[in-house]
Design a protein around this motif. Structure first.
Motif, PDB file in Angstrom:
ATOM      1  N   GLU A  76      16.596  33.713  32.150  1.00 16.53           N
ATOM      2  CA  GLU A  76      17.072  34.783  31.354  1.00 16.53           C
ATOM      3  C   GLU A  76      15.980  35.568  31.072  1.00 16.53           C
ATOM      4  N   VAL A  77      16.240  36.750  30.617  1.00 16.76           N
ATOM      5  CA  VAL A  77      15.244  37.873  29.982  1.00 16.76           C
ATOM      6  C   VAL A  77      15.662  37.732  28.390  1.00 16.76           C
ATOM      7  N   VAL A  78      14.802  37.713  27.757  1.00 19.49           N
ATOM      8  CA  VAL A  78      14.733  37.527  26.344  1.00 19.49           C
ATOM      9  C   VAL A  78      13.920  38.169  25.618  1.00 19.49           C
ATOM     10  N   LEU A  79      13.981  38.653  24.282  1.00 18.53           N
ATOM     11  CA  LEU A  79      13.294  39.199  23.207  1.00 18.53           C
ATOM     12  C   LEU A  79      12.679  38.165  22.437  1.00 18.53           C
ATOM     13  N   LEU A  80      11.507  37.969  22.438  1.00 21.92           N
ATOM     14  CA  LEU A  80      11.012  36.919  21.326  1.00 21.92           C
ATOM     15  C   LEU A  80      10.231  37.724  20.423  1.00 21.92           C
ATOM     16  N   GLN A  81      10.888  37.653  19.181  1.00 19.91           N
ATOM     17  CA  GLN A  81      10.446  38.366  17.927  1.00 19.91           C
ATOM     18  C   GLN A  81       9.646  37.885  16.934  1.00 19.91           C
ATOM     19  N   ASN A  82       8.497  38.284  16.516  1.00 18.38           N
ATOM     20  CA  ASN A  82       7.508  38.014  15.419  1.00 18.38           C
ATOM     21  C   ASN A  82       6.921  36.626  16.035  1.00 18.38           C
ATOM     22  N   VAL A  83       6.374  36.429  16.934  1.00 18.90           N
ATOM     23  CA  VAL A  83       5.643  35.266  17.457  1.00 18.90           C
ATOM     24  C   VAL A  83       4.357  35.434  17.290  1.00 18.90           C
ATOM     25  N   LYS A  84       3.452  34.417  17.096  1.00 26.84           N
ATOM     26  CA  LYS A  84       1.977  34.311  16.795  1.00 26.84           C
ATOM     27  C   LYS A  84       1.291  34.063  18.084  1.00 26.84           C
ATOM     28  N   ILE A  85       0.374  34.885  18.476  1.00 25.41           N
ATOM     29  CA  ILE A  85      -0.471  34.915  19.394  1.00 25.41           C
ATOM     30  C   ILE A  85      -1.546  33.750  19.021  1.00 25.41           C
ATOM     31  N   THR A  86      -2.025  32.893  19.817  1.00 22.29           N
ATOM     32  CA  THR A  86      -2.935  31.763  19.430  1.00 22.29           C
ATOM     33  C   THR A  86      -3.685  31.499  20.710  1.00 22.29           C
ATOM     34  N   ARG A  87      -4.973  30.661  20.320  1.00 25.66           N
ATOM     35  CA  ARG A  87      -5.836  30.219  21.196  1.00 25.66           C
ATOM     36  C   ARG A  87      -6.071  28.756  21.058  1.00 25.66           C
ATOM     37  N   PHE A  88      -5.748  28.135  22.198  1.00 21.55           N
ATOM     38  CA  PHE A  88      -5.864  26.820  22.291  1.00 21.55           C
ATOM     39  C   PHE A  88      -6.584  26.151  23.260  1.00 21.55           C
ATOM     40  N   ARG A  89      -8.024  25.742  22.943  1.00 20.75           N
ATOM     41  CA  ARG A  89      -9.056  25.652  23.870  1.00 20.75           C
ATOM     42  C   ARG A  89      -9.343  26.973  24.524  1.00 20.75           C
ATOM     43  N   ASP A  90      -9.312  27.180  26.056  1.00 17.88           N
ATOM     44  CA  ASP A  90      -9.499  28.020  26.576  1.00 17.88           C
ATOM     45  C   ASP A  90      -8.165  28.985  27.030  1.00 17.88           C
ATOM     46  N   LEU A  91      -7.056  28.388  26.626  1.00 17.79           N
ATOM     47  CA  LEU A  91      -5.686  28.813  26.815  1.00 17.79           C
ATOM     48  C   LEU A  91      -5.116  29.686  25.624  1.00 17.79           C
ATOM     49  N   ILE A  92      -4.644  30.913  26.146  1.00 17.11           N
ATOM     50  CA  ILE A  92      -4.115  31.869  25.234  1.00 17.11           C
ATOM     51  C   ILE A  92      -2.610  31.704  25.328  1.00 17.11           C
ATOM     52  N   GLU A  93      -1.764  31.527  24.261  1.00 13.09           N
ATOM     53  CA  GLU A  93      -0.723  31.160  24.110  1.00 13.09           C
ATOM     54  C   GLU A  93       0.210  31.700  23.152  1.00 13.09           C
ATOM     55  N   ALA A  94       1.441  31.565  22.939  1.00 15.96           N
ATOM     56  CA  ALA A  94       2.288  32.189  21.847  1.00 15.96           C
ATOM     57  C   ALA A  94       3.090  31.013  21.104  1.00 15.96           C
ATOM     58  N   LYS A  95       3.380  31.072  19.841  1.00 13.49           N
ATOM     59  CA  LYS A  95       4.115  30.060  19.178  1.00 13.49           C
ATOM     60  C   LYS A  95       5.006  30.813  18.132  1.00 13.49           C
ATOM     61  N   THR A  96       6.161  30.165  18.028  1.00 12.40           N
ATOM     62  CA  THR A  96       7.184  30.690  16.868  1.00 12.40           C
ATOM     63  C   THR A  96       6.729  30.155  15.649  1.00 12.40           C
ATOM     64  N   VAL A  97       7.064  30.886  14.610  1.00  9.59           N
ATOM     65  CA  VAL A  97       6.712  30.489  13.235  1.00  9.59           C
ATOM     66  C   VAL A  97       8.338  30.738  12.438  1.00  9.59           C
ATOM     67  N   GLU A  98       8.093  30.717  11.055  1.00  6.02           N
ATOM     68  CA  GLU A  98       9.279  30.717  10.101  1.00  6.02           C
ATOM     69  C   GLU A  98       9.850  31.899  10.273  1.00  6.02           C
ATOM     70  N   TRP A  99       9.276  32.869  10.678  1.00  5.11           N
ATOM     71  CA  TRP A  99       9.878  34.439  10.896  1.00  5.11           C
ATOM     72  C   TRP A  99      10.363  34.699  12.116  1.00  5.11           C
ATOM     73  N   SER A 100      10.125  33.763  13.230  1.00  4.39           N
ATOM     74  CA  SER A 100      10.266  34.037  14.581  1.00  4.39           C
ATOM     75  C   SER A 100      11.870  34.302  14.739  1.00  4.39           C
ATOM     76  N   SER A 101      12.273  34.838  15.853  1.00  2.00           N
ATOM     77  CA  SER A 101      13.700  34.916  16.515  1.00  2.00           C
ATOM     78  C   SER A 101      13.828  35.219  17.801  1.00  2.00           C
ATOM     79  N   LEU A 102      14.859  35.180  18.270  1.00  2.00           N
ATOM     80  CA  LEU A 102      15.075  35.334  19.738  1.00  2.00           C
ATOM     81  C   LEU A 102      16.466  36.196  20.021  1.00  2.00           C
ATOM     82  N   LEU A 103      16.309  37.042  20.792  1.00  2.00           N
ATOM     83  CA  LEU A 103      17.383  37.802  21.376  1.00  2.00           C
ATOM     84  C   LEU A 103      17.524  37.894  22.782  1.00  2.00           C
ATOM     85  N   ARG A 104      18.669  37.198  23.146  1.00  2.00           N
ATOM     86  CA  ARG A 104      18.951  36.979  24.699  1.00  2.00           C
ATOM     87  C   ARG A 104      19.683  38.386  25.071  1.00  2.00           C
TER      88      ARG A 104
END
Length: 429
Positions: A76-104
């Motif tokens: 699917e194509v989705v819109l991830l809203q209010n996700v936080k960009i983080t660094r884990f070791r040398d990897l850049i990733e995103a994670k959801t928090v309390e205010w995050s949501s998803l729109l399909r």
């Protein structure tokens, strides 16, 4: 639509938004639900997804919200809203928090590859900036759809990759299975498979923790923490070294009748527990090209995984280090995300590690001599580095696992238990 706390960005720009909230309009390649049920009630859910857009084909997102996890589907194509960009070791990733949501925005996958771009965009109720990004993602997917081999087929059944071997059906020991084939086994048996280590999960049920501490049960997240790292205290406890059962004991006896641990050891000739320091049972998530699998790992199997370093050696060394804040382990914690290979250790330590940990105890006649020699070895430091190396996700070659399948129970309760682990040998023909 939910309030936006950050801009809509391309995945290629993620490194410029670390620790900030953003919006991501992406195509979902693959979903890996990781669910753990705790014996004291409640459950911890984490879903790892691989996404991509027209600027970066693959990007990792960790979903911690149960509502979002139930919505996302591969293809699917989705819109991830209010996700936080983080660094884990040398990897850049995103994670959801309390205010995050998803729109399909576009589903299912068949619709994405069969309809025109204009038709797909017209039906999506998003703003002009989001529509322009959606157009780029759709065009990218339609150009590149031949490379997207792992998407969910109708009925939520994953497409199976072809195999080039025959599965022996009559043998009790089933070899050369893919993880998807191990998952489909309906009878109790033993199976051998090659897989990579993805995550190590330790359900903390012996003490109370807050919801914000759920992430500490994923060991890979703790190995690079800047603060005090007490992973050894959580992973090592008093228990039976034969059956691997933790013992909540007072003077060697079980604390209460409500304990889930048996009074009798099923692996002892006289049914008595052999009490010592042991590794607590944990879940090791492994994966291959076809599937991921939770393996229950108990004390004896954990010793093999950790280079034949038993829990007593690790804990004794760890306890000694706690009295010296200027020891080597403090340097490991302080250096945090730095590559362990850059740390300088005395050569005698690494030599003793090979001599005493990875080799079988074939020369027992030298036991008294090596006993004094072992006092100079920092087993905790070696174990800690090895643990880091094992959890270098996506950077290690597959290991060979022997798995005991108990068809009478489900995966969360130990349907798949690790018996042994070794480095596979591949013959060049």
């Amino acid at each position: 639509m939910a309030t936006w706390y950050g801009p809509l960005i391309d995945l290629s720009e993620a490194a410029s938004h670390i620790d900030h909230f953003v919006q991501l309009l992406v195509f979902v390649h693959r979903c890996t639900p990781v669910q753990y049920k705790l014996s004291k009630g409640g459950e911890v859910i984490r879903t790892d997804i691989q996404v991509g857009d027209d600027t970066r084909p693959f990007f990792s997102v960790t979903l911690w919200k149960k509502e979002i996890q139930s919505m996302v589907v591969s293809g699917e194509v989705v819109l991830l809203q209010n996700v936080k960009i983080t660094r884990f070791r040398d990897l850049i990733e995103a994670k959801t928090v309390e205010w995050s949501s998803l729109l399909r925005l576009i589903h299912p996958y068949e619709c994405l590859i069969s309809k025109g771009v204009a038709d797909l965009i017209t039906n999506c109720r998003v703003g002009m900036v989001a529509k322009e990004k959606l157009r780029k993602v759709i065009e990218w997917v339609q150009r590149s759809r031949s490379i997207f081999q792992i998407v969910e087929a109708p009925g939520n059944q994953k497409m199976q990759l072809p195999r080039n071997w025959k599965v022996p059906e009559q043998e009790k020991l089933r070899q050369h299975l893919s993880l998807s084939e191990v998952l489909s086994l309906s009878q109790s048996c033993k199976a051998i498979t090659n897989a990579c280590i993805g995550e190590m999960f330790l359900p903390i049920t012996w003490r109370s923790i807050g919801e914000s501490e759920n992430e500490t049960m994923f060991i890979s997240r703790r190995l690079y923490s800047v603060g005090e790292n007490n992973v050894a205290e959580d992973l090592i406890c008093t228990g039976c070294k034969l059956c691997g059962s933790p013992l909540d004991s007072v003077n060697g006896r079980l604390k209460s009748k409500q304990s889930s641990i048996s009074f009798f050891c099923e692996k002892s000739a006289d049914h008595s527990h052999v009490v010592s320091f042991i590794y607590r049972p944990f879940k090791l998530y492994v994966w291959d090209e076809s599937e991921h699998l939770p393996l229950l790992v108990k004390n004896s199997a954990a010793e093999q995984l950790f280079g034949n370093i038993n829990a007593e050696r690790v804990y004794s060394s760890y306890r000694e280090q706690s009295y010296n804040r200027n020891s080597d382990i403090k340097r490991v914690k302080k250096e945090g995300n730095e590559n362990t290979s850059a740390i300088s250790y005395p050569k005698v330590v690494l030599k003793d590690f090979v001599d005493n940990c990875w080799l079988e105890d074939a020369c027992k006649s030298h036991e008294s001599r090596s006993l004094q020699h072992n006092k100079n070895i920092n087993f905790f430091l070696i174990w800690f580095i090895l643990l880091k190396m094992l959890l270098l996700q996506g950077k290690n070659s597959p290991l060979k696992f022997e798995i005991a399948v108990n068809a009478s129970i489900d995966a969360e309760n130990g349907r798949f238990e690790m018996v042994s682990v070794s480095i596979p040998c591949f013959n060049n023909i």
